[in-house]
Design an enzyme around this catalytic site. Structure first.
Site, PDB file in Angstrom:
ATOM      1  N   HIS A   1     -11.738 -30.290 -18.254  1.00  0.00           N
ATOM      2  CA  HIS A   1     -11.828 -29.092 -17.421  1.00  0.00           C
ATOM      3  C   HIS A   1     -10.715 -28.109 -17.800  1.00  0.00           C
ATOM      4  O   HIS A   1      -9.529 -28.461 -17.771  1.00  0.00           O
ATOM      5  CB  HIS A   1     -11.713 -29.497 -15.954  1.00  0.00           C
TER       6      HIS A   1
ATOM      7  N   ASP B   1     -11.641 -26.020  -9.880  1.00  0.00           N
ATOM      8  CA  ASP B   1     -12.731 -25.555  -9.032  1.00  0.00           C
ATOM      9  C   ASP B   1     -12.254 -25.476  -7.588  1.00  0.00           C
ATOM     10  O   ASP B   1     -11.649 -26.431  -7.073  1.00  0.00           O
ATOM     11  CB  ASP B   1     -13.926 -26.501  -9.116  1.00  0.00           C
TER      12      ASP B   1
ATOM     13  N   HIS C   1     -19.468 -23.067  -6.304  1.00  0.00           N
ATOM     14  CA  HIS C   1     -18.011 -23.183  -6.219  1.00  0.00           C
ATOM     15  C   HIS C   1     -17.403 -22.018  -7.008  1.00  0.00           C
ATOM     16  O   HIS C   1     -18.127 -21.244  -7.643  1.00  0.00           O
ATOM     17  CB  HIS C   1     -17.514 -24.539  -6.776  1.00  0.00           C
TER      18      HIS C   1
ATOM     19  N   HIS D   1     -14.940 -21.311 -10.197  1.00  0.00           N
ATOM     20  CA  HIS D   1     -14.149 -21.828 -11.310  1.00  0.00           C
ATOM     21  C   HIS D   1     -13.034 -20.811 -11.568  1.00  0.00           C
ATOM     22  O   HIS D   1     -13.293 -19.634 -11.825  1.00  0.00           O
ATOM     23  CB  HIS D   1     -15.025 -21.989 -12.558  1.00  0.00           C
TER      24      HIS D   1
END
Length: 257
Positions: free
Chosen positions: A150, A154, A229, A231
């Site tokens: 990642h 998030d 969500h 990011h």
């Protein structure tokens, strides 16, 4: 024996001529102060003072002296009033100058305070979604990310939740961003970059300046996602792969997460 009347240069002065001469002599002696030393009989032998014209002369002198005194008093009063007027004007001018100085100081202080407040405001950082929390951390692994981990974090958010610029900066990207869906990238005032991905709508445009906490769009589920969500990434450049720890970035700027 017959007497002959004197004539020529041996002729005796007439009584009128003698009286006139004596009056003139007394006036002259009065001017020199000599008349004051003469004995009373000497004065008694001549015409009375009232007959010589001395009384009008003395009276005229008193009137002139009175006029001079009055003029001097008037000049003194005029000088006093002029001095008081000058002092009043000087005091008024000093008061105006002091008031102007105080007004200038107040204006300068107000401007300084405004600049300081603006500086603080521009240096302030906020959470992109106030009251939210990080649901997926930085560098989390998994096949869902093309890089293998990642590159941001998030923030939990239902679709349509307002998303805010974390600080002051200029929008450099606004629109579709491939796997990031609808995104916004902002160049921050300190030269770093922040990215906001998977938005359902974008409310800013390229070149627009934004301030801390300003709304830039709404959260969503566009792009490569499994649910709604936000990011969020922090970067050293506007390009993918220059990411840095976004939580550490926000905390370093005073944001509590």
């Amino acid at each position: 024996m017959a007497f002959t009347r004197a004539t020529g240069k041996h002729r005796r002065p007439s009584r009128m001529q003698r009286g006139t001469a004596r009056a003139a002599g007394v006036a002259a002696l009065t001017g020199t102060g000599v008349v004051g030393s003469l004995a009373a009989p000497a004065l008694a032998a001549g015409p009375a003072v009232a007959q010589t014209g001395l009384t009008p002369v003395v009276t005229l002198g008193d009137e002139v002296a009175a006029r001079i005194d009055a003029q001097a008093a008037a000049q003194h009063e005029a000088a006093r009033e002029a001095a008081e007027e000058a002092a009043r004007k000087a005091a008024e001018e000093a008061a105006r100058e002091k008031a102007a100085e105080e007004a200038e100081k107040a204006r300068a202080e107000k401007e300084r305070a405004a600049r300081e407040a603006e500086r603080k405001r521009l240096n302030t950082f906020v959470s992109p979604i106030p009251g939210s929390y990080v649901s997926t951390g930085y560098k989390s692994g998994g096949a869902v990310w093309s890089s293998g981990s990642h590159t941001g974090v998030d923030f939990h958010a239902a679709s349509g939740t307002p998303v805010h610029a974390v600080g002051a900066g200029t929008v450099v990207e606004a629109g579709w961003g491939g796997a990031y869906g609808n995104q916004v990238v902002i160049k921050m005032h300190d030269g770093t970059y922040t990215q906001y991905g998977h938005l359902s709508s974008v409310d800013v445009s390229v070149g627009q300046r934004v301030t801390p906490g300003q709304g830039i769009g709404l959260s969503g589920a566009t792009g490569n996602v499994t649910g709604a969500h936000l990011h969020f990434e922090a970067r050293t450049t506007a390009e993918y792969g220059s990411d840095i720890d976004p939580v550490a970035y926000l905390r370093a700027h005073g944001v509590n997460l």
